[in-house]
Motif scaffolding. Structure first.
Motif, PDB file in Angstrom:
ATOM      1  N   PRO A 198      24.525  -5.917  16.855  1.00  0.00           N
ATOM      2  CA  PRO A 198      24.787  -7.194  16.182  1.00  0.00           C
ATOM      3  C   PRO A 198      23.633  -8.179  16.311  1.00  0.00           C
ATOM      4  CG  PRO A 198      26.041  -7.059  18.211  1.00  0.00           C
ATOM      5  CD  PRO A 198      25.388  -5.726  18.028  1.00  0.00           C
ATOM      6  N   ALA A 199      23.427  -8.953  15.256  1.00  0.00           N
ATOM      7  CA  ALA A 199      22.384  -9.980  15.264  1.00  0.00           C
ATOM      8  C   ALA A 199      22.593 -10.963  16.408  1.00  0.00           C
ATOM      9  CB  ALA A 199      22.377 -10.714  13.927  1.00  0.00           C
ATOM     10  N   ARG A 200      23.849 -11.209  16.758  1.00  0.00           N
ATOM     11  CA  ARG A 200      24.161 -12.135  17.850  1.00  0.00           C
ATOM     12  C   ARG A 200      23.536 -11.667  19.166  1.00  0.00           C
ATOM     13  NH1 ARG A 200      28.824 -11.001  17.788  1.00  0.00           N
ATOM     14  NH2 ARG A 200      28.790  -9.521  19.509  1.00  0.00           N
ATOM     15  N   LEU A 201      23.616 -10.379  19.450  1.00  0.00           N
ATOM     16  CA  LEU A 201      23.050  -9.842  20.692  1.00  0.00           C
ATOM     17  C   LEU A 201      21.528  -9.976  20.688  1.00  0.00           C
ATOM     18  CD1 LEU A 201      23.362  -8.279  23.367  1.00  0.00           C
ATOM     19  CD2 LEU A 201      23.148  -6.172  22.042  1.00  0.00           C
ATOM     20  N   ILE A 202      20.901  -9.703  19.561  1.00  0.00           N
ATOM     21  CA  ILE A 202      19.448  -9.841  19.452  1.00  0.00           C
ATOM     22  C   ILE A 202      19.032 -11.271  19.776  1.00  0.00           C
ATOM     23  CG2 ILE A 202      17.508  -9.741  17.846  1.00  0.00           C
ATOM     24  CD1 ILE A 202      19.072  -7.498  16.383  1.00  0.00           C
ATOM     25  N   GLU A 243      15.919  -3.527  29.908  1.00  0.00           N
ATOM     26  CA  GLU A 243      16.926  -3.811  30.929  1.00  0.00           C
ATOM     27  C   GLU A 243      16.272  -4.065  32.288  1.00  0.00           C
ATOM     28  OE1 GLU A 243      20.959  -1.544  29.468  1.00  0.00           O
ATOM     29  OE2 GLU A 243      19.481  -0.371  30.585  1.00  0.00           O
ATOM     30  N   GLN A 244      15.299  -3.240  32.637  1.00  0.00           N
ATOM     31  CA  GLN A 244      14.653  -3.383  33.938  1.00  0.00           C
ATOM     32  C   GLN A 244      13.821  -4.662  34.004  1.00  0.00           C
ATOM     33  OE1 GLN A 244      12.336   0.000  35.136  1.00  0.00           O
ATOM     34  NE2 GLN A 244      11.249  -1.109  36.741  1.00  0.00           N
ATOM     35  N   ASP A 245      13.015  -4.918  32.985  1.00  0.00           N
ATOM     36  CA  ASP A 245      12.085  -6.052  33.053  1.00  0.00           C
ATOM     37  C   ASP A 245      12.784  -7.395  32.866  1.00  0.00           C
ATOM     38  OD1 ASP A 245      10.222  -4.108  33.369  1.00  0.00           O
ATOM     39  OD2 ASP A 245       9.017  -4.604  31.609  1.00  0.00           O
ATOM     40  N   LEU A 246      13.902  -7.407  32.120  1.00  0.00           N
ATOM     41  CA  LEU A 246      14.605  -8.667  31.911  1.00  0.00           C
ATOM     42  C   LEU A 246      15.788  -8.820  32.862  1.00  0.00           C
ATOM     43  CD1 LEU A 246      14.136 -11.056  30.053  1.00  0.00           C
ATOM     44  CD2 LEU A 246      15.678 -10.024  28.385  1.00  0.00           C
ATOM     45  N   GLY A 247      16.117  -7.750  33.599  1.00  0.00           N
ATOM     46  CA  GLY A 247      17.204  -7.824  34.571  1.00  0.00           C
ATOM     47  C   GLY A 247      18.580  -7.923  33.942  1.00  0.00           C
ATOM     48  N   ILE A 248      18.811  -7.145  32.878  1.00  0.00           N
ATOM     49  CA  ILE A 248      20.086  -7.188  32.168  1.00  0.00           C
ATOM     50  C   ILE A 248      20.627  -5.774  31.981  1.00  0.00           C
ATOM     51  CG2 ILE A 248      19.519  -9.307  30.923  1.00  0.00           C
ATOM     52  CD1 ILE A 248      18.890  -7.563  28.464  1.00  0.00           C
ATOM     53  N   THR A 249      21.887  -5.687  31.604  1.00  0.00           N
ATOM     54  CA  THR A 249      22.486  -4.438  31.165  1.00  0.00           C
ATOM     55  C   THR A 249      22.975  -4.650  29.736  1.00  0.00           C
ATOM     56  OG1 THR A 249      23.196  -3.856  33.408  1.00  0.00           O
ATOM     57  CG2 THR A 249      24.292  -2.733  31.572  1.00  0.00           C
ATOM     58  N   LEU A 250      22.431  -3.920  28.804  1.00  0.00           N
ATOM     59  CA  LEU A 250      22.829  -4.086  27.407  1.00  0.00           C
ATOM     60  C   LEU A 250      24.214  -3.486  27.185  1.00  0.00           C
ATOM     61  CD1 LEU A 250      19.351  -3.308  25.873  1.00  0.00           C
ATOM     62  CD2 LEU A 250      20.606  -5.451  25.587  1.00  0.00           C
ATOM     63  N   PRO A 251      25.032  -4.113  26.358  1.00  0.00           N
ATOM     64  CA  PRO A 251      26.412  -3.668  26.168  1.00  0.00           C
ATOM     65  C   PRO A 251      26.508  -2.464  25.232  1.00  0.00           C
ATOM     66  CG  PRO A 251      25.972  -5.551  24.772  1.00  0.00           C
ATOM     67  CD  PRO A 251      24.729  -5.350  25.608  1.00  0.00           C
ATOM     68  N   HIS A 252      27.642  -1.778  25.316  1.00  0.00           N
ATOM     69  CA  HIS A 252      27.930  -0.660  24.420  1.00  0.00           C
ATOM     70  C   HIS A 252      28.262  -1.204  23.032  1.00  0.00           C
ATOM     71  CE1 HIS A 252      29.856   3.034  22.882  1.00  0.00           C
ATOM     72  NE2 HIS A 252      29.176   3.651  23.834  1.00  0.00           N
ATOM     73  N   TRP A 253      28.003  -0.406  22.014  1.00  0.00           N
ATOM     74  CA  TRP A 253      28.140  -0.898  20.639  1.00  0.00           C
ATOM     75  C   TRP A 253      29.593  -1.159  20.220  1.00  0.00           C
ATOM     76  CZ3 TRP A 253      30.808   1.632  16.735  1.00  0.00           C
ATOM     77  CH2 TRP A 253      31.141   2.966  16.940  1.00  0.00           C
ATOM     78  N   GLU A 254      30.561  -0.440  20.772  1.00  0.00           N
ATOM     79  CA  GLU A 254      31.946  -0.600  20.307  1.00  0.00           C
ATOM     80  C   GLU A 254      32.546  -1.965  20.666  1.00  0.00           C
ATOM     81  OE1 GLU A 254      33.057   3.282  21.968  1.00  0.00           O
ATOM     82  OE2 GLU A 254      34.099   3.629  20.055  1.00  0.00           O
ATOM     83  N   GLN A 267      30.910  -4.649  21.152  1.00  0.00           N
ATOM     84  CA  GLN A 267      30.164  -5.616  20.359  1.00  0.00           C
ATOM     85  C   GLN A 267      30.658  -5.668  18.917  1.00  0.00           C
ATOM     86  OE1 GLN A 267      27.337  -7.827  21.310  1.00  0.00           O
ATOM     87  NE2 GLN A 267      28.626  -7.485  23.108  1.00  0.00           N
ATOM     88  N   LEU A 268      31.061  -4.537  18.390  1.00  0.00           N
ATOM     89  CA  LEU A 268      31.668  -4.516  17.053  1.00  0.00           C
ATOM     90  C   LEU A 268      32.965  -5.324  17.065  1.00  0.00           C
ATOM     91  CD1 LEU A 268      32.110  -3.578  14.145  1.00  0.00           C
ATOM     92  CD2 LEU A 268      33.058  -1.434  15.060  1.00  0.00           C
TER      93      LEU A 268
END
Length: 294
Positions: free
Chosen positions: A184-188, A270-281, A283-284
């Protein structure tokens, strides 16, 4: 901080305005105010605004039309970011730019990494790669996010097309042999805002990163999940996910070749920004809820 945001009328641009607004004064000229196809007009914006950060959400995104409008696609996807990068280099300010999985050859089934060999299949992919290379070779401080399968609650995208077709048709055929991660554009925009916040703290990341949801699916799988979640949200549909047939891409020819493998490895971000990106479902689910006004 004066932040120049280009492409604010697009689905990513709209979300950028929402996410970046607490981080500085946003200057977001519309298409009517500035013709991005005119280098002189853009130079005038630089002189007037004197930004401290440029966020380029503008792009030619009509993949098939790029095959017959090569010059226009290259102006927005290659020459525009090159001009922005030159300005950023001279001014000593950072540039954030967005790219695509279409720069890769799209074969195999392993996720593409930031150092994977490129090999675009289409004019669109060629133009985006040319823009990436111009930014990376400019000497400007830069951050390039390559993403894939972008959609949102606003603008034209796959999710909204499926919802419309689901109300009009009793059966549907969707390509099942092209795989990626709906993002999603929101996550970007949210990840961009975090990167800008870190930049203001002097902890900014630089270079090329992949930004996409975790997980993978086909366009057919994406469509089926859209219909399942829409049904749970009581959207009136004429068809269910059981009435969606998977077909090979060869049965749905398009002017521009699509990559079969749009998987992107996201561990570096994820490593350099210290985050865990969410699964696509999930987010949908959030994006659909926003679209439906729930």
């Amino acid at each position: 901080m004066n932040i120049l945001v280009l492409g604010a009328g697009g689905q990513v641009g709209f979300e950028l305005l929402r996410a970046l607004s607490p981080l500085g004064e946003l200057i977001a000229p519309t298409r009517e105010q500035v013709d991005l196809a005119d280098p002189d007009a853009l130079a005038g914006v630089f002189r007037a605004v004197r930004p401290e950060l440029i966020v380029n959400g503008a792009a030619w995104t009509a993949v098939d039309a790029a095959e017959t409008h090569r010059e226009s696609a290259f102006r927005l996807n290659a020459e525009l970011p090159a001009q922005l990068a030159r300005f950023a280099a001279v001014a000593g300010i950072p540039l954030i730019h967005y790219s695509t999985d279409y720069v890769y050859p799209g074969d195999g089934d392993s996720p593409w990494r930031e150092d994977s060999p490129t090999g675009p299949l289409s004019v669109y992919g060629e133009s985006k790669l040319a823009g990436d290379e111009a930014v990376m070779g400019s000497g400007a401080r830069h951050l390039i996010f390559r993403t894939c399968w972008v959609y949102g609650a606003r603008g034209r995208n796959f999710m909204k097309t499926m919802l419309q077709l689901g109300q009009e048709r009793d059966a549907l055929k969707v390509v099942g042999d092209q795989v990626g991660a709906p993002t999603p554009a929101r996550l970007i925009a949210q990840v961009t805002a975090l990167a800008v916040y870190r930049l203001r703290l002097g902890q900014g990341i630089e270079g090329l990163y992949h930004l996409a949801c975790r997980g993978e699916t086909s366009w057919h799988g994406f469509a089926c999940e859209i219909f399942r979640q829409a049904a749970r949200a009581q959207v009136p549909l004429r068809l269910t996910d059981q009435q969606v047939q998977a077909i090979p891409g060869s049965e749905y020819p398009t002017p521009a070749r699509r990559p079969g493998n749009s998987r992107l490895a996201v561990e570096r971000l994820e490593q350099d920004l210290g985050i865990t990106l969410p699964h696509w479902e999930p987010q949908l689910r959030l994006t659909l809820r926003e679209y439906l006004g729930a």
